[in-house]
Scaffold this motif. Structure first.
Motif, PDB file in Angstrom:
ATOM      1  N   GLY A 191       0.845  -1.182   0.000  1.00  0.00           N
ATOM      2  CA  GLY A 191       0.000   0.000   0.000  1.00  0.00           C
ATOM      3  C   GLY A 191       0.886   1.240   0.000  1.00  0.00           C
ATOM      4  N   TYR A 224      -5.966  -5.076   6.940  1.00  0.00           N
ATOM      5  CA  TYR A 224      -5.270  -3.893   6.447  1.00  0.00           C
ATOM      6  C   TYR A 224      -5.173  -2.875   7.574  1.00  0.00           C
ATOM      7  N   GLU A 225      -4.386  -1.837   7.349  1.00  0.00           N
ATOM      8  CA  GLU A 225      -4.152  -0.835   8.383  1.00  0.00           C
ATOM      9  C   GLU A 225      -5.374   0.066   8.547  1.00  0.00           C
ATOM     10  N   VAL A 258       3.562   0.172   2.735  1.00  0.00           N
ATOM     11  CA  VAL A 258       3.282  -0.778   3.823  1.00  0.00           C
ATOM     12  C   VAL A 258       2.812  -2.103   3.239  1.00  0.00           C
ATOM     13  N   MET A 287       2.877  -6.788   4.089  1.00  0.00           N
ATOM     14  CA  MET A 287       2.834  -7.859   5.104  1.00  0.00           C
ATOM     15  C   MET A 287       3.876  -8.942   4.859  1.00  0.00           C
ATOM     16  N   THR A 339       0.111  -1.060  -4.954  1.00  0.00           N
ATOM     17  CA  THR A 339      -1.117  -1.540  -5.604  1.00  0.00           C
ATOM     18  C   THR A 339      -2.340  -0.713  -5.235  1.00  0.00           C
ATOM     19  N   LEU A 367     -10.137  -0.938   1.077  1.00  0.00           N
ATOM     20  CA  LEU A 367      -9.093  -1.733   0.431  1.00  0.00           C
ATOM     21  C   LEU A 367      -9.601  -3.147   0.169  1.00  0.00           C
TER      22      LEU A 367
HETATM   23  N1  HPA Z   1      -1.438  -2.702   3.357  1.00  0.00           N
HETATM   24  C1  HPA Z   1      -0.756  -3.826   3.671  1.00  0.00           C
HETATM   25  N2  HPA Z   1      -0.393  -4.723   2.760  1.00  0.00           N
HETATM   26  C2  HPA Z   1      -0.713  -4.485   1.484  1.00  0.00           C
HETATM   27  C3  HPA Z   1      -1.421  -3.356   1.091  1.00  0.00           C
HETATM   28  C4  HPA Z   1      -1.802  -2.400   2.079  1.00  0.00           C
HETATM   29  O1  HPA Z   1      -2.420  -1.362   1.814  1.00  0.00           O
HETATM   30  N3  HPA Z   1      -1.565  -3.418  -0.259  1.00  0.00           N
HETATM   31  C5  HPA Z   1      -0.968  -4.574  -0.656  1.00  0.00           C
HETATM   32  N4  HPA Z   1      -0.447  -5.224   0.392  1.00  0.00           N
END
Ligand code: HPA
Length: 287
Positions: free
Chosen positions: A117, A193-194, A210, A212, A235, A246
């Motif tokens: 992200g 996601y965050e 950011v 994982m 992405t 997301l």
């Molecule tokens: N956050 C965490 N991991 C991700 C993200 C995101 O926005 N997009 C793709 N992998």
């Protein structure tokens, strides 16, 4: 890493070695949506993870869970399409088994890629970001434990991402006319996601992207003396940067859109006649 895990990784490495006609120059770990590079390999030898002892099947949408060995741009590559994540519940011994196995084979270089992200507001979807450094916000370090043979207790991380390889990537991007940003990758454990507050925090801490993954592999690769080149594909805008929720689908679609550019850049980097990239030999692929 305990004794049992060390033995398992040695078994993984031995089984992998038995399937390869040569020692690869590069282990390339491909992130979500970026697996197509594996299809470009010449005279491919495909080795599903589950064919190797010590490796369970990997499975997140977009991750294939196999090694592909072969030639790419004249180099002997071992592609890892699909990876294990801590968020799947795998212990560190499994998440890191592919990198450790490659290191045991004597592979000198890790090319690691991921979907991420965008935290830096200038890095929109489709941005390719060369990783200059990372923030480990996963809440764990893959080296916690009794210590593994061949890994120092306190490995240096002051230049985790090799400066010569970064310069090579920048030169190649410029020559090919492919925009390449540079920034800091922050790793979180996921799988949620965050929140927008977390994305703001990561920005304040100096993170530009950011994701994982990646950081555990890089830590282990550095502990084992491998040189590392990392590339993120942004992405999606990080949570709160755009008003849209997301989704993993969005991540995969952005991967597909960027795949041709990502492939051109990666292949250009591999093709570069740069002495820093490792020795180039006319690898003969034989059964
Ligand atoms: N956050 C965490 N991991 C991700 C993200 C995101 O926005 N997009 C793709 N992998």
């Amino acid at each position: 890493m305990n004794h049992q895990e060390a033995e398992r990784t040695e078994a993984t490495a031995a089984a992998l070695r038995a399937r390869l006609p040569w020692t690869p120059e590069i282990l390339a770990v491909l992130g979500s949506g970026l697996g197509a590079l594996a299809d470009a390999v010449e005279a491919p030898i495909s080795i599903p993870f589950h064919d190797l002892p010590g490796l369970p099947a990997a499975g997140v949408g977009g991750h294939q869970g196999r090694f592909v060995a072969g030639m790419l741009e004249g180099r002997r590559v071992l592609i890892q399409a699909g990876r294990y994540h801590f968020y799947e519940g795998h212990p560190a011994g499994v998440v890191l088994a592919p990198v450790r196995a490659a290191a045991l084979l004597g592979v000198p270089t890790l090319l690691v890629t991921n979907a991420a992200g965008g935290v830096n507001p200038d890095f929109g979807p489709g941005t390719l970001m060369l990783i200059r450094d990372h923030l480990n916000l996963m809440g764990q370090n893959p080296l916690v434990g009794p210590g593994a043979p061949g890994e120092p207790r306190f490995p240096d991380m002051s230049v985790a991402y090799d400066s010569d390889l970064r310069a090579l990537a920048q030169r190649t991007a410029e020559q090919l006319g492919i925009p390449l940003e540079e920034g800091v990758y922050a790793a979180v454990s996921g799988p949620s996601y965050e929140t927008p507050a977390e994305v703001r925090m990561i920005g304040l801490m100096g993170g530009d992207a950011v994701g994982m993954s990646t950081v555990p592999e890089v830590i282990v690769a550095r502990a084992r003396g491998m040189r590392v080149l990392g590339i993120s594909l942004i992405t999606n805008p990080g949570a709160g940067i755009s008003s849209r929720p997301l989704s993993h689908q969005e991540v995969l679609e952005a991967g597909e859109e960027a795949a041709p550019r990502f492939q051109r850049l990666t292949r250009g980097i591999l093709a570069a006649p740069d002495p820093t990239w490792g020795t180039r030999e006319p690898g003969v692929v034989s059964p």
